[in-house]
Design a protein around this motif. Sequence first.
Motif, PDB file in Angstrom:
ATOM      1  N   LEU A 199       0.919  -1.324   0.031  1.00 62.23           N
ATOM      2  CA  LEU A 199      -0.058   0.001   0.000  1.00 62.23           C
ATOM      3  C   LEU A 199       0.865   1.300  -0.065  1.00 62.23           C
ATOM      4  N   PRO A 200       0.336   2.546  -0.445  1.00 66.20           N
ATOM      5  CA  PRO A 200       1.186   3.616  -0.589  1.00 66.20           C
ATOM      6  C   PRO A 200       1.475   3.932   0.697  1.00 66.20           C
ATOM      7  N   GLY A 201       2.438   5.135   0.969  1.00 65.72           N
ATOM      8  CA  GLY A 201       2.750   5.824   2.113  1.00 65.72           C
ATOM      9  C   GLY A 201       2.625   7.303   1.787  1.00 65.72           C
ATOM     10  N   MET A 202       2.971   7.903   2.702  1.00 68.17           N
ATOM     11  CA  MET A 202       2.933   9.501   2.853  1.00 68.17           C
ATOM     12  C   MET A 202       4.034  10.037   3.664  1.00 68.17           C
ATOM     13  N   LEU A 203       4.861  11.178   3.221  1.00 75.64           N
ATOM     14  CA  LEU A 203       5.573  11.868   3.996  1.00 75.64           C
ATOM     15  C   LEU A 203       4.927  13.197   4.277  1.00 75.64           C
ATOM     16  N   ALA A 204       4.682  13.626   5.403  1.00 72.19           N
ATOM     17  CA  ALA A 204       4.115  14.914   5.791  1.00 72.19           C
ATOM     18  C   ALA A 204       5.182  15.776   6.445  1.00 72.19           C
ATOM     19  N   MET A 205       5.304  16.919   6.016  1.00 67.04           N
ATOM     20  CA  MET A 205       6.023  18.064   6.803  1.00 67.04           C
ATOM     21  C   MET A 205       5.091  19.168   6.989  1.00 67.04           C
ATOM     22  N   GLY A 206       5.156  19.604   8.336  1.00 72.12           N
ATOM     23  CA  GLY A 206       4.169  20.804   8.643  1.00 72.12           C
ATOM     24  C   GLY A 206       4.998  21.921   9.068  1.00 72.12           C
TER      25      GLY A 206
END
Length: 238
Positions: A199-206
Motif C-alpha cells: 500500500l502507498p505511504g505518505m511523508l508529511a511536513m508541517g
Amino acid sequence: MAVTGPAEDSGALDEWRKRVLQDPGIVLDDPEVMRALVLTSERAMGGNVVDLRGMAMERLESRLERLEDTHRAVIAAAYENLASTNQIHRALLTLLDADRFEGFVLDLGGEVADILRVEAVRLVLESAEQSAGLGKLDRVLRVKPPGYVEHYMSGGRPVPPRPIVLRQGVPPSSGPYGEVAADLRSEALMRLDLGPGRLPGMLAMGSEDPHRFKPGQGTDLLSFFTGTFERVLRRWLS
C-alpha cells in the motif's frame, strides 16, 4: 588654520578638469552628476525649449533600476535554491547514516526536521491490520487504514492524484500531526511508492510559517527528496 585662496581653488579645479578629461567615466558613471549637468543645461535654454536628453536619461535610469531589481531578485533566488539544495542533501545523508529502522524513523522527527526547518515530520504507512503499540516510533510514524493517503492528499475531493501537494492553512484534526496540528500553518505532502504489492505511504511536513509551503512553489527538490527517501524506506521494509 589655513585659508584657501582663489589661486588654490583654481588649481583644484584645473586638477579636477584634467582628471575628468583623462577619465570621463568619473562623470558618466555618476547618475547624480549627470542629472545635475542635464538640469543645468535645461535651465540655461529656458522654459520654452524641451530637451529630450533629460527625458531619455530618466527613462534610462528607470530601466536601470528595474534591471538592478531583477538582478538582485535572481541572485537572491539562486542563493535560496542553493541553500535549499544543501538542506535536502544534509537531510538525506542523515537518513542514510541510520543503522536501525527505529533510528531512521526517529531522525525524521528530530534532526531531519531541524535541517529542513519544519516543526513536524510524519511518516504515514497504510495497513489493513490494526497496529499494536508503536512505542517511541509513535512520535513520527502513523499507521492508517487503506485509502487514507489518497483521501488526505486530495482533501476529500475528487481530484486527480498528485505525487506532491503543497497547501496553506491549519491541517485538519484528522491529519497525521496530532496535537501540534493547531500550531501549523502550511504543509507539504509527498506520496510514497513502496513497491509492488504494498500500500502507498505518505511523508508529511508541517510548518508554523504559512508561506513555507504553498501552491505554485517549485517541487523539484521535494521530488528528489521523496524519490531517495522511498528507495531507502523500501529497503527497511523488505
